[in-house]
Write an enzyme that holds these catalytic residues in place. Structure first.
Site, PDB file in Angstrom:
ATOM      1  N   ALA A  76       8.407   5.294 -32.593  1.00 51.85           N
ATOM      2  CA  ALA A  76       8.538   4.506 -33.820  1.00 51.85           C
ATOM      3  C   ALA A  76       8.337   3.020 -33.542  1.00 51.85           C
ATOM      4  CB  ALA A  76       9.918   4.741 -34.435  1.00 51.85           C
ATOM      5  N   GLU A 124       7.368  13.478 -29.729  1.00 45.52           N
ATOM      6  CA  GLU A 124       7.577  14.433 -30.813  1.00 45.52           C
ATOM      7  C   GLU A 124       6.259  14.827 -31.474  1.00 45.52           C
ATOM      8  OE1 GLU A 124      11.964  13.754 -32.597  1.00 45.52           O
ATOM      9  OE2 GLU A 124      10.684  11.968 -32.594  1.00 45.52           O
ATOM     10  N   GLU A 144      15.873   8.257 -27.723  1.00 45.50           N
ATOM     11  CA  GLU A 144      16.447   7.691 -28.948  1.00 45.50           C
ATOM     12  C   GLU A 144      17.923   7.337 -28.853  1.00 45.50           C
ATOM     13  OE1 GLU A 144      12.794   9.931 -30.473  1.00 45.50           O
ATOM     14  OE2 GLU A 144      14.260  10.130 -28.853  1.00 45.50           O
TER      15      GLU A 144
END
Length: 270
Positions: A76, A124, A144
């Protein structure tokens, strides 16, 4: 391998077709200035590209690649996330999820070509594929919890399906990065190739896959995916339903005829 066509989805995602591989699509993550960090705009483009690929009956295999020479995807876009209010983060969540489910729900086989960093959401995206080809520069992981969140692109569900619950727990809880050789040993990636050859080898595998029946490939993927987590008896019912969906198809008739006539099949795709 020459490019015969190219379609861009937004600024950061490209779908390519190549000479001699009419039925293989290359889905390229193309935000090199940010090591393919997945921003809101990039997530939206991934979902749009996957929707277009899923609707294209000519595509028998998709290969997910990166245009960055040192990273597949670093996850991200945390710089963007840092600017969000809580309300903005909530509103962005469906867009982010759609990118990962877009790859996961592609109806044809999907191969990831991983080199360099594939971390967090980047790993992912690879886990959402059916087969992961990695080169020896690959470094993968789900870090994460080290930044106060959890894997939110399917990692907590896809990783244990690959490596088992205890190994997945160790990797998620420790947030550690895993280099290529260990990643292959643990089953985090499926094929390990020499540095710089992940894209080439993944496209070659895509070509071998795409030589087979498109009806058979999609039904086999459906059976594999839907059968995961079921007991054996229920899984066999899923398989039987998928078999029935292809048993009377034009592809089945052509495949049997070509085998008996000792020739290459010409798949009708229906």
């Amino acid at each position: 391998m020459g490019v015969t066509s190219e379609q861009r989805f937004g600024e950061f995602v490209v779908v390519r077709r190549h000479e001699g591989q009419d039925h293989v699509a290359e889905l390229v993550l193309d935000r090199p200035k940010a090591m393919n960090a997945v921003s809101t705009a990039m997530a939206r483009s991934i979902a749009e590209a996957c929707a277009a690929l899923g609707a294209d009956q000519a595509v028998r295999a998709t290969v997910l690649t990166s245009s960055h020479d040192r990273a597949f995807c670093v996850g991200a876009d945390l710089k963007e996330r840092n600017s969000f209010t809580d309300a903005e983060l909530v509103r962005q969540r469906p867009t982010a999820r759609a990118a990962y489910t877009g790859v996961l729900e592609l109806p044809m086989p999907v191969v990831a070509a991983v080199h360099g960093f594939a971390l967090g959401g980047g790993f992912e995206l690879a886990l959402a594929c059916d087969v992961i080809v990695a080169d020896r520069t690959a470094v993968v992981g789900l870090p994460e919890v080290s930044v106060g969140v959890i894997p939110g692109g399917g990692g907590t569900q896809l990783l244990p399906r690959r490596v088992g619950a205890a190994r997945a727990a160790e990797l998620v809880f420790s947030a550690r990065r895993v280099e290529a050789a260990e990643a292959r040993e643990l089953g985090l990636v499926d094929e390990l190739v020499e540095a710089g050859r992940d894209r080439e080898e993944a496209l070659a595998l895509g070509g071998r896959i795409a030589a087979n029946s498109p009806v058979g490939l999609r039904a086999a993927k459906r059976a594999l995916r839907l059968g995961q987590g079921l007991d054996l008896r229920a899984g066999l019912e899923v398989e039987d339903a998928a078999w029935r969906s292809v048993a009377f198809s034009g592809d089945r008739a052509e495949g049997v005829a070509a085998f008996n006539e000792k020739r290459k099949p010409h798949w009708p795709g229906e």
